[in-house]
Design an enzyme around this catalytic site. Sequence first.
Site, PDB file in Angstrom:
ATOM      1  N   THR A 186       0.824  -1.215   0.000  1.00  0.00           N
ATOM      2  CA  THR A 186       0.000   0.000   0.000  1.00  0.00           C
ATOM      3  C   THR A 186       0.859   1.266   0.000  1.00  0.00           C
ATOM      4  OG1 THR A 186      -0.116   0.049   2.427  1.00  0.00           O
ATOM      5  CG2 THR A 186      -1.855  -1.166   1.254  1.00  0.00           C
ATOM      6  N   ASP A 187       2.156   1.120   0.193  1.00  0.00           N
ATOM      7  CA  ASP A 187       3.048   2.278   0.264  1.00  0.00           C
ATOM      8  C   ASP A 187       3.059   3.012  -1.078  1.00  0.00           C
ATOM      9  OD1 ASP A 187       5.527   3.593   1.763  1.00  0.00           O
ATOM     10  OD2 ASP A 187       6.127   3.219  -0.317  1.00  0.00           O
ATOM     11  N   LEU A 188       2.803   4.322  -1.059  1.00  0.00           N
ATOM     12  CA  LEU A 188       2.700   5.079  -2.304  1.00  0.00           C
ATOM     13  C   LEU A 188       4.023   5.093  -3.059  1.00  0.00           C
ATOM     14  CD1 LEU A 188       0.904   6.715  -4.162  1.00  0.00           C
ATOM     15  CD2 LEU A 188       1.480   8.769  -2.841  1.00  0.00           C
TER      16      LEU A 188
END
Length: 198
Positions: free
Chosen positions: A154-156
């Site tokens: 989920t880390d951008l």
Amino acid sequence: MNDRKKIHRFFLEDPLLGYAARLHGLPDLDIYGQGGPLLTLIEAIISQQLADKAAKAIFTRLEAHISGARGGALSLARSGRDELMALGISGNKAESIVTVCGMAGRKELDFDELAAMNDDRVREELTRIKGIGIWTAQMYLIFGLKRKDVWPSTDLGIRKKLSALLKKKKPMEPEKVDEYGKRWAPYRSYAAIYVWRS
């Protein structure tokens, strides 16, 4: 062949991350979290939804703030929200930091016990604390506990940089990032660092 050489060769032979593996060598997880488990978790809280440079600047101010304080990071349990906000920490994060430090001081959050747990249990224990979500728990697993197979899909930054490496015009959705990352198990923490550095 020792474990580090085995992992490095795994990435040297990877078609997407081989260049990063040649350029950077194998990341050393032991260089992270030198301030201890509590400070590592606090840094992860501060880093939520912030650019790396901004997060590092705020964390550096926090370290200076507690330097020489009796109890070190545990002294933050007595800090007021406004005191931490004056360092550039948001109100919600300030509350989380005070909560975490209070729990650590009372041994309601025991870092030795966390270290003995598997990844799923660590995520479960940490995310029950208000202000700590999956991403923060994952950062703690990688940089605090040096777990080798954590993939923060989920880390951008991961989404953007992996998409760029794959020549995609838009950041991939977390589900697709998660699926793509399976090829790097059981060493996905190293893959994440290579992608961040790309």
